[in-house]
Write an enzyme that holds these catalytic residues in place. Structure first.
Site, PDB file in Angstrom:
ATOM      1  N   ASP A 331       1.037  -1.206   0.027  1.00 42.57           N
ATOM      2  CA  ASP A 331      -0.138  -0.031  -0.108  1.00 42.57           C
ATOM      3  C   ASP A 331       0.931   1.247  -0.056  1.00 42.57           C
ATOM      4  OD1 ASP A 331      -2.663  -0.808  -0.147  1.00 42.57           O
ATOM      5  OD2 ASP A 331      -2.224  -1.963   1.881  1.00 42.57           O
ATOM      6  N   GLN A 405     -16.552  20.437   5.917  1.00 36.83           N
ATOM      7  CA  GLN A 405     -17.444  20.866   5.015  1.00 36.83           C
ATOM      8  C   GLN A 405     -16.904  22.135   4.517  1.00 36.83           C
ATOM      9  OE1 GLN A 405     -18.246  20.127   8.511  1.00 36.83           O
ATOM     10  NE2 GLN A 405     -18.977  18.411   7.098  1.00 36.83           N
ATOM     11  N   ARG A 407     -13.503  22.921   3.981  1.00 35.13           N
ATOM     12  CA  ARG A 407     -12.341  22.672   3.389  1.00 35.13           C
ATOM     13  C   ARG A 407     -11.387  23.974   3.307  1.00 35.13           C
ATOM     14  NH1 ARG A 407     -12.749  18.771  -1.693  1.00 35.13           N
ATOM     15  NH2 ARG A 407     -13.502  20.526  -2.381  1.00 35.13           N
TER      16      ARG A 407
END
Lengths: 712, 554
Positions: A331, A405, A407
């Site tokens: 990953d 919200q 950002r």
């Protein structure tokens, strides 16, 4: 983990959720950390394990190793023969050393097992009998932990020991998992998501959780750990079985060679020199006792080396498979790159300077506690010497904290408003205030996106109006030393594939920087599964790590699936190894340990077989030089007498087992290199060394023996 | 020219000839066993025997074919010998006794060609040409077929199919052995070997008295005797007989025929598994051992002591003056390292150590380059053993040519290497322990022991040469050596075919930098070491009491 990655790495979102805990775990990666180092071997262990070695003389136990069983039979036979002729010191000496050979073999296994026992004892302490608070139809009842069944719901509050493995179905709690991981910092366990798994024997430190039991008592994680480290659950691995077959067939060949020698010797007039005792001694010297004695110790020690690195292999088969892995799925986040993006550069739009952007960026990021926000402050300090200001320093400042919200984050101070955030949010903010977005701002942002980075805009509203000042370049930071690591893996013939939720463009940029061979972008669990199946269809063995429930199928499909201990119980069930440290970089070490295990087996087998040459040169002239004086020319070691020659060979054969116990436990030194170089090196050391060493050893023992009156 | 220099030059000429033939023949054989076209004559044969040459066989079916064919062959050959007295064209020879007939049938069907009879005094034209010579072809073709099945096991994946035994058998005879034999026989006839169906000639000798000379289809049998690594001579003196091997050139030509197919099969192997270099590595292993043995043999035979040695320039006893020490040594090494067993000199008369070299050559398992087909599969089994040990040392579970060597494969390989040592040592021990067999020995002491050890080594390894000196035409030796030959031939084949089936089912593992390079000289060296050490360790005590005791005595 795949979902985490997708969530966090949406390039347009800096609204990262709290990172999964393992991202914060220091990987402890140093350029040299991958070298497989040995566990310590204390000669005292030989003494403390001695009683166990004696206990293992049980023929029903010994028969599992055909080579050593033959030695046991030989020991009994020579002892009986010595009893028949009690005056013959030679018979007693051979019998004694054959017994020692048998005991030394058991000792090797006992020492290897003994090292796991200490760990098991610690684990047992954690597994004290707990009382579970089971939720029934009639409310809560107290039952012993051993009576829990799968599907039961139990309540745990602060101070309670969790009675069994399960998933949190209600509540959040901090849990002390030091009993199994050795890590004292508590971890958060909460219902839903990838952090819901709890392990029996761990302790709830705060709050209240309801747990749904997922494992039967006696089969819990901690039970399996105890079994594993004690070696009780140890089964022979496929390669070990194959090697045992080869050793058994060599034993049969030598058995035939020795048994048929008697009539040959009688015809040659060497009947007296080839007594039963001498023939048994010859047989024991020829059969591959060295590897036969150490084979199981090597296997146990391999598992133990994993345990020392806090990795639990659920089967020895997985450890062997690790040595064969040819594709590693890694990953991106947490393994190849640091957990979070970091600010790398401040790019001004026309008419502003980088320093101005840096200043505004720093100001607006003080209220941003996300790792990205912190990295902006750090970069401003490192690159532009801007001292970090504290929120308290600026009076009357109104801080706008970062939220998922808006950002954006920023500050309003002294009539100046500064904002930084996701491109779209900042442009909207500027336009809302009638400001102007510089033409090149978009361009710069696009360039950064294309290079695999994430752009954040910085804007301000002050006496010069509302405008965009510049762009912050956030980028993934590849961990130090990863490129070298991947180069090593390539030399070992292992292909690395980076798995990421990023778009292909970003993924390619990071893949190139890190030096991985391939990447899988915008990876979904299905993509990952398909990739594994594709590789396996081509005959490759695949290793991967994972922690999320949606990783479980891929973990089960992979040949080596390492589940992070922080992961869900589904992931832990599906994988064949669990990393208690939850450090995905460890996959590389696991591969090295797997290889080391196989190399140690091969090296000692080679050594064992090569040893036989010298033993012939000791024993054949001892047996036949009287009947055929010409054969004395084979006594190239110049051994003192037939008796001392045979005895020296037997003693050498026994002592070499003890001498090699540390090597068996520690494993042959392993460095990543091509198969060719490795073969050359190991053939040189264990092949040629195995030919030469016994000549020297037997001669030396013979010199010592010849000092004893009546022997030489 | 010194005899040594002559030996060196002959060796070089031999190597050059083999090198020239290697590519075309190896590629031809690969085409033969990969082609899906049938010749008209082949179609006719398939029709006659009722076989479908296009039906793929899994290993049990392939094995059934091998065994069924061989059982029928044994019975046929046994019957033919037992009925010889009643058959025409038998030169008046009587029927062969049951034990000797069994021994001879086992011997020729197992490609051993151990002979406990005197060819010119026991076997007529019908048995020689209609029985023995036929087996010289088909037993060789069976060997190649089994080797090709194993090679297919490596080359194919995800299938258990190994080809069709009947097609492989017929093609081996029709497309490989027959054409070369025709050319070879013409060469031999041109050089003086006889080829006729005349009777027994009474010939007067220079010194008075008379001698019986048999006629016969000698050249045609001689060529397949060498080409098919059979070794059974038309005459008792085998290739030392001037009718079989008239001069220095035919001698070299016969050695060439012995080595031709076994060496070239490594090219076929490389072709079929898709990597010529893998074939070269196997070739390198075989060639190293073969050349090494020739050098050792020269060392022992040229460097003797004593007046007789010095007068003759070396150990000339038992060697033909028309071949000399150099060429006789090459022949002796080549015949014992392949499972041929033809001789142009008497191995019993070699120096003690030289005799030991011929025995050790067989004890390696007839793999350098070995019998036709059997040499290749034997060598591949050893490669599997070497890969298993060395593969571990590079940190991977072992694989060879992309196929995993795991429990099943190693079990079969381990069983394979057990068979011949068990047969050789157990039968020798039984013979030495019993009272009667020992009376067959001409010599006492170490040399006498060598005679018995050599006999079983030769039988179980399907070589067929004799050490001379041992009277092997007794019920005991006819029976036990017969059994050793049959078991030594067919039991290993069971394991080889099972192994081939297991390999063919696998999915190949792709090569990476971590894969053991089995086409490199390092691996060749390792393989040579493994072969020598494993055979050496198995037989060292026995060799010590025979040739070593004799050779080190002076």
């Amino acid at each position: 983990m795949t979902t985490d990655v997708t969530k966090q790495e949406n390039p347009m979102s800096t609204a990262s959720a709290a990172p999964a805990p393992h991202h914060d775990v220091p990987t402890g990666h140093k350029p040299d950390a991958g070298r497989v180092a040995g566990g310590l071997f204390d000669p005292g262990q030989l003494v403390t394990s001695f009683p166990d070695a004696i206990r293992k003389l049980n023929p029903r136990v010994m028969v599992k190793s055909p080579v050593m069983f033959v030695v046991l039979v030989g020991s009994v036979a020579t002892t009986l023969l010595a009893c028949k002729d009690p005056g013959d010191w030679f018979g007693w000496a051979i019998a004694a050393w054959l017994w020692l050979t048998t005991i030394f073999a058991n000792l090797a296994e006992a020492v290897a097992e003994g090292r796991g026992k200490a760990q098991a004892d610690t684990l047992r302490k954690a597994k004290t009998d707990t009382v579970a608070r089971r939720l029934g139809d009639s409310g809560e009842e107290r039952v012993p932990g051993t009576e829990l069944r799968i599907g039961d719901l139990v309540v745990c509050e602060a101070g309670d020991i969790i009675p069994g493995d399960g998933d949190v179905v209600e509540g959040v709690a901090s849990v002390d998992e030091s009993a199994i991981t050795g890590e004292s910092a508590p971890v958060i366990r909460e219902s839903g998501g990838d952090r819901s798994a709890v392990t029996g024997g761990t302790k709830v430190l705060s709050d209240r959780i309801v747990i749904k039991i997922t494992t039967k008592p006696g089969e819990t994680f901690i039970d399996r750990m105890i079994n594993l480290v004690e070696g009780a659950a140890r089964q022979k691995t496929p390669n070990e079985i194959a090697l045992n077959i080869l050793l058994a067939s060599l034993t049969i060949v030598f058995l035939i060679a020795v048994v048929t020698l008697k009539p040959f010797a009688v015809h040659a007039g060497a009947d007296a020199q080839t007594s039963m005792i001498v023939l048994v001694a010859l047989l024991v010297c020829l059969i591959p006792t060295t590897i036969g004695a150490l084979l199981s110790a090597i296997g146990i020690a391999g598992m133990d080396r994993l345990v020392q690195r806090n990795v639990l292999a659920m089967s020895g088969r997985a450890v062997e498979a690790a040595g064969d892995v040819s594709t590693l799925l890694l990953d991106k986040t947490g393994t190849i790159t640091l957990g979070n993006r970091q600010a790398a550069e401040f790019v001004p739009v026309k008419g502003t300077t980088a320093a101005e952007v840096a200043d505004a960026a720093q100001l607006s990021s003080l209220a941003d506690e996300t790792p990205e926000g912190r990295s902006i402050v750090v970069l401003a300090k490192e690159k532009y010497g801007l001292r970090e200001r504290h929120q308290g320093e600026l009076a009357h400042a109104e801080w706008i904290a970062f939220t998922a919200q808006t950002r954006m984050s920023g500050v309003d101070v002294d009539g100046r408003k500064v904002r930084k955030g996701a491109t779209a949010s900042v442009i909207a903010w500027v336009k809302e205030r009638g400001g102007r977005v510089a033409d090149d701002a978009d361009e710069i942002a696009n360039d950064i996106s294309e290079a695999g980075g994430t752009p954040l805009l910085v804007a301000a509203e002050d006496d010069k109006g509302v405008r965009v000042l510049g762009v912050i370049h956030l980028k993934d930071v590849v961990k130090e030393g990863m490129r070298e690591r991947f180069d090593e893996l390539r030399r070992m013939g292992i292909k690395t594939v980076m798995i990421t939720g990023d778009n292909p463009l970003t993924a390619r940029a990071i893949a190139e920087e890190a030096g991985v061979d391939d990447f899988l972008a915008e990876a979904t669990p299905e993509d990952k599964m398909a990739l594994i199946k594709r590789e396996q269809a081509g005959g490759k063995l695949v290793a991967m790590t994972g922690d999320g429930t949606n990783d479980a199928p891929a973990l089960a499909q992979a040949d080596v699936g390492v589940a992070m201990n922080t992961g869900t119980s589904a992931a832990k069930e599906a994988g064949n190894m669990v990393d208690l440290d939850s450090n995905p970089t460890k996959l590389i070490e696991i591969v090295e340990i797997g290889k080391q295990l196989l190399i140690t087996r091969g090296a000692l087998t080679t050594f064992s077989i090569a040893n036989d040459v010298a033993k012939y040169f000791a024993i054949i002239p001892a047996m036949f030089a009287i009947a055929h004086p010409g054969l004395d020319k084979l006594n190239i070691m110049g051994l003192a007498s037939p008796e001392s020659a045979i005895l020296s060979a037997v003693i050498f054969n026994a002592l070499v087992i003890v001498a090699l116990v540390p090597l068996a436990l520690r494993g042959v030194r392993y460095r990543p290199m091509s198969a060719d170089r490795m073969l050359r090196r190991n053939l040189g050391i264990y092949g040629l060394g195995g030919l030469v060493a016994p000549f020297l050893g037997i001669k030396l023992i013979d010199l010592l023996l010849s000092l004893i009156p009546g022997v030489g | 020219m010194s005899p040594f220099l002559a030996g060196v030059l002959q060796m070089l000429a031999l190597i050059a000839a083999l090198a020239l033939a290697y590519r075309p023949l190896g590629d031809h054989m690969a085409r033969v066993y990969s082609s899906d076209r049938h010749l008209r004559v082949e179609k006719w044969i398939y029709k006659t025997i009722g076989a479908n040459p296009d039906a793929e066989m899994r290993w049990p079916a392939y094995l059934r074919g091998v065994l069924a064919f061989s059982v029928v062959s044994v019975l046929f050959l046994y019957g033919l010998q037992r009925l010889q007295g009643a058959l025409p064209g038998s030169l008046g020879f009587v029927s062969i006794d049951p034990d000797q007939a069994f021994n001879t049938a086992a011997s020729f069907v197992s490609n051993t060609n151990w002979q406990s009879y005197y060819g010119e005094q026991a076997m007529g034209h019908v048995v020689q040409t209609g029985g023995l010579a036929v087996q010289n072809f088909v037993s060789a073709a069976v060997g190649i077929a089994v080797a090709v099945a194993l090679v297919r096991g490596f080359a194919r994946s995800r299938t258990g199919e190994l080809g069709n035994f009947w097609a492989d058998l017929v093609r081996g005879v029709v497309r490989i052995l027959l054409p070369i034999s025709v050319i070879g026989a013409i060469v031999l006839v041109a050089c003086g070997a006889i080829q006729n169906f005349t009777g027994i000639h009474e010939v007067g000798q220079f010194m008075g008295g008379s001698q019986q000379w048999n006629g016969g289809a000698v050249a045609s049998q001689e060529v397949i005797k060498e080409l098919g690594t059979n070794g059974g001579g038309y005459f008792n003196a085998n290739s030392a007989h001037p009718f079989e091997n008239p001069n220095g050139f035919t001698n070299l030509f016969e050695i060439f025929l012995i080595l031709l197919i076994p060496f070239s099969l490594t090219r076929t192997f490389g072709r079929m598994v898709g990597s010529l270099r893998q074939g070269y590595a196997i070739l390198g292993t075989m060639a190293t051992i073969w050349a090494g043995f020739v050098l050792l043999m020269w060392a022992t035979e040229f460097a003797g002591h004593g007046p007789a040695f010095e007068a003759a320039g070396g150990a000339m006893e038992g060697k033909e003056t028309r071949f000399g020490i150099g060429a006789s040594s090459i022949f002796a090494v080549s015949t014992t390292l392949t499972s041929t067993g033809a001789v142009n000199s008497f191995h019993s008369s070699y120096t003690g150590l030289g005799g030991g070299i011929t025995m050790l050559g067989m004890m390696l398992g007839e793999i350098a380059p070995g019998g036709v087909g059997s040499g290749l599969y034997g060598m591949l089994i050893m490669a599997i053993i070497a890969v298993f040990i060395a593969g571990l040392m590079v940190g991977r579970t072992p694989e060879y040519l992309g196929k995993k060597i795991s429990t099943r494969e190693i079990k079969l390989a381990a069983c394979y290497i057990l068979v011949t040592p068990a047969l050789v040592l157990c039968f020798t021990a039984a013979a030495m322990a019993l009272d009667t067999p020992v009376t067959s020995m001409t010599n006492s002491g170490a040399h006498g022991f060598s005679e018995v050890l050599y006999a079983y080594t030769s039988g179980a390894n399907n070589n067929g040469s004799a050490f001379a000196g041992l009277n092997a035409d007794t019920q005991w030796f006819n029976t036990t050596i017969g059994l050793a030959m049959l078991l030594g031939r067919f039991v290993p084949m069971v394991f080889v075919l099972a192994l081939a089936g297991s390999l063919a089912e696998q999915t190949p593992v792709p090569r990476t930098a971590g894969t053991l390079r089995t086409e490199k000289p390092l691996f060749t060296g390792l393989l040579v070491g493994t072969i020598v050490i494993i055979a050496g360790l198995t037989y060292f005590p026995a060799l010590a009491l025979g040739p070593l005791a004799e050779g080190l005595a002076s």
